[in-house]
Design an enzyme around this catalytic site. Sequence first.
Site, PDB file in Angstrom:
ATOM      1  N   ASN A   1       1.972  -2.004   5.485  1.00 47.49           N
ATOM      2  CA  ASN A   1       1.401  -0.603   5.722  1.00 47.49           C
ATOM      3  C   ASN A   1      -0.036  -0.791   5.244  1.00 47.49           C
ATOM      4  O   ASN A   1      -0.965  -0.059   5.673  1.00 47.49           O
ATOM      5  CB  ASN A   1       2.086   0.213   4.800  1.00 47.49           C
ATOM      6  CG  ASN A   1       1.375   1.580   4.691  1.00 47.49           C
ATOM      7  OD1 ASN A   1       1.491   2.572   5.612  1.00 47.49           O
ATOM      8  ND2 ASN A   1       0.725   1.900   3.660  1.00 47.49           N
TER       9      ASN A   1
ATOM     10  N   GLY B   1       1.033  -1.367  -0.017  1.00 48.50           N
ATOM     11  CA  GLY B   1       0.050   0.030   0.018  1.00 48.50           C
ATOM     12  C   GLY B   1       0.873   1.238  -0.148  1.00 48.50           C
ATOM     13  O   GLY B   1       0.498   2.309   0.794  1.00 48.50           O
TER      14      GLY B   1
ATOM     15  N   VAL C   1      -3.671  -7.575  -0.756  1.00 52.84           N
ATOM     16  CA  VAL C   1      -3.031  -8.338   0.441  1.00 52.84           C
ATOM     17  C   VAL C   1      -3.921  -9.355   1.159  1.00 52.84           C
ATOM     18  O   VAL C   1      -3.657 -10.355   1.828  1.00 52.84           O
ATOM     19  CB  VAL C   1      -2.533  -7.513   1.608  1.00 52.84           C
ATOM     20  CG1 VAL C   1      -1.213  -6.656   0.745  1.00 52.84           C
ATOM     21  CG2 VAL C   1      -3.415  -6.714   2.096  1.00 52.84           C
TER      22      VAL C   1
ATOM     23  N   LYS D   1      -6.396  -3.768  14.503  1.00 54.67           N
ATOM     24  CA  LYS D   1      -5.173  -3.510  14.776  1.00 54.67           C
ATOM     25  C   LYS D   1      -4.470  -3.969  16.075  1.00 54.67           C
ATOM     26  O   LYS D   1      -3.269  -4.099  16.119  1.00 54.67           O
ATOM     27  CB  LYS D   1      -5.053  -1.789  14.772  1.00 54.67           C
ATOM     28  CG  LYS D   1      -5.282  -1.236  13.604  1.00 54.67           C
ATOM     29  CD  LYS D   1      -4.220  -1.393  12.684  1.00 54.67           C
ATOM     30  CE  LYS D   1      -4.525  -0.451  11.274  1.00 54.67           C
ATOM     31  NZ  LYS D   1      -3.062  -0.910  10.522  1.00 54.67           N
TER      32      LYS D   1
ATOM     33  N   TYR E   1     -12.114  -1.993  13.237  1.00 60.08           N
ATOM     34  CA  TYR E   1     -10.847  -1.476  13.015  1.00 60.08           C
ATOM     35  C   TYR E   1      -9.934  -1.565  14.301  1.00 60.08           C
ATOM     36  O   TYR E   1      -8.575  -2.088  14.227  1.00 60.08           O
ATOM     37  CB  TYR E   1     -10.820   0.148  12.589  1.00 60.08           C
ATOM     38  CG  TYR E   1      -9.522   0.836  12.517  1.00 60.08           C
ATOM     39  CD1 TYR E   1      -8.858   0.578  11.469  1.00 60.08           C
ATOM     40  CD2 TYR E   1      -9.082   1.707  13.436  1.00 60.08           C
ATOM     41  CE1 TYR E   1      -7.647   1.289  11.227  1.00 60.08           C
ATOM     42  CE2 TYR E   1      -7.850   2.300  13.287  1.00 60.08           C
ATOM     43  CZ  TYR E   1      -7.028   2.090  12.446  1.00 60.08           C
ATOM     44  OH  TYR E   1      -5.826   2.637  12.263  1.00 60.08           O
TER      45      TYR E   1
ATOM     46  N   ILE F   1      -2.863  11.618  12.661  1.00 63.60           N
ATOM     47  CA  ILE F   1      -1.784  12.137  11.714  1.00 63.60           C
ATOM     48  C   ILE F   1      -2.689  12.967  10.922  1.00 63.60           C
ATOM     49  O   ILE F   1      -3.480  12.719  10.065  1.00 63.60           O
ATOM     50  CB  ILE F   1      -1.255  10.981  11.074  1.00 63.60           C
ATOM     51  CG1 ILE F   1      -0.590   9.839  12.014  1.00 63.60           C
ATOM     52  CG2 ILE F   1      -0.234  11.564  10.041  1.00 63.60           C
ATOM     53  CD1 ILE F   1       0.391  10.309  13.072  1.00 63.60           C
TER      54      ILE F   1
ATOM     55  N   SER G   1      -1.768   1.089  15.008  1.00 62.25           N
ATOM     56  CA  SER G   1      -2.750   2.203  15.415  1.00 62.25           C
ATOM     57  C   SER G   1      -2.899   2.378  16.930  1.00 62.25           C
ATOM     58  O   SER G   1      -3.028   1.463  17.753  1.00 62.25           O
ATOM     59  CB  SER G   1      -3.947   2.024  14.628  1.00 62.25           C
ATOM     60  OG  SER G   1      -4.727   3.202  14.706  1.00 62.25           O
TER      61      SER G   1
ATOM     62  N   ARG H   1       0.359   5.876  -1.852  1.00 58.97           N
ATOM     63  CA  ARG H   1      -0.130   7.232  -1.316  1.00 58.97           C
ATOM     64  C   ARG H   1       0.007   7.366  -0.065  1.00 58.97           C
ATOM     65  O   ARG H   1       0.230   6.545   0.736  1.00 58.97           O
ATOM     66  CB  ARG H   1      -1.599   7.516  -1.901  1.00 58.97           C
ATOM     67  CG  ARG H   1      -2.311   6.451  -1.749  1.00 58.97           C
ATOM     68  CD  ARG H   1      -3.712   6.505  -2.543  1.00 58.97           C
ATOM     69  NE  ARG H   1      -4.589   7.640  -2.163  1.00 58.97           N
ATOM     70  CZ  ARG H   1      -5.455   7.459  -1.066  1.00 58.97           C
ATOM     71  NH1 ARG H   1      -5.820   6.239  -0.588  1.00 58.97           N
ATOM     72  NH2 ARG H   1      -6.296   8.625  -0.937  1.00 58.97           N
TER      73      ARG H   1
END
Length: 247
Positions: free
Chosen positions: A95, A17, A69, A163, A159, A191, A146, A20
């Site tokens: 990533n 990934g 993936v 993680k 999510y 971020i 994360s 970008r």
Amino acid sequence: MPEHNRPLQGKAVLITGGARRLGRAIALAMAEAGADVAITFRNSASEARHTVTDMSGFGVRAMALSCDVTDPKKVKSALKKAVKELGGLDILVNNAANYEAAEFDKLTLAQWDAMFASNTRGPFLVSQQALDRLHERTGRIINMGSLGGVRPWPSHAHYCASKAALHMLTKVMAKALAPEIAVNCVAPGMIDLGEKSAAVFLKRMARQTPMGRNGDSRDVTDAVMFFATSPHFITGQVLVVDGGLGL
Ligand SMILES: NC(=O)c1ccc[n+]([C@@H]2O[C@H](COP(=O)([O-])OP(=O)(O)OC[C@H]3O[C@@H](n4cnc5c(N)ncnc54)[C@H](OP(=O)(O)O)[C@@H]3O)[C@@H](O)[C@H]2O)c1
């Protein structure tokens, strides 16, 4: 550039990934440090080409490979091509991931499974298939975790759980793959990647953050570069990069 500024000179890196956003920033940081870099992309083909061009500007070998993936055959084929082109593999950065909000009572099984397929099963799959190559080079795996894998965010159950599982997988792999392969994890908090739609939210989060700001891509790439160049003795660590937000 002097050799000491190119600590990854001669190293071969695969970043999933990497077309970008943070994956691209990590790819550019590694290329600037002298690494030959293969990135994978799923939908972002033109961004991937752009990132390859920018990496090549640092005088390294750079390539982009299409890879989902969640698909074992595509992972195998992408790894084969990367290893052939780069001559081996020293560092794998897991990533690629997905992120979405969903109220707990509305969260579907399909959403749950898709999140785990990309965020947890994906890194497991890519790592497992890269083992032999990483073994040969006393390699490293860096997982992108994360803050959501540490702190419970009520509207992101799938999510956060995916993680948190990746953080545990990091520790399990660190023990299972020692002493040949070091496995660590960078867990970013808020971020700021310049998304206008998130500006109000990010401003509020910056106020809540002890360091008085959100993170930027440099904060994350510096942490990834740390694990890419740190003593191989450091393994099984989850480094939270959040300005103290999770404290
Ligand atoms: N940004 C943040 O604030 C933040 C905070 C905490 C943790 N993180 C973690 O840091 C990493 C990078 O963050 P990011 O925001 O830059 O990530 P992102 O934009 O959400 O996703 C990165 C890339 O993952 C790829 N991807 C998703 N599903 C895939 C699949 N099934 N197969 C292959 N590739 C797939 C996508 O590639 P294509 O575009 O080519 O489809 C996407 O560009 C992620 O692991 C993320 O969870 C980020």
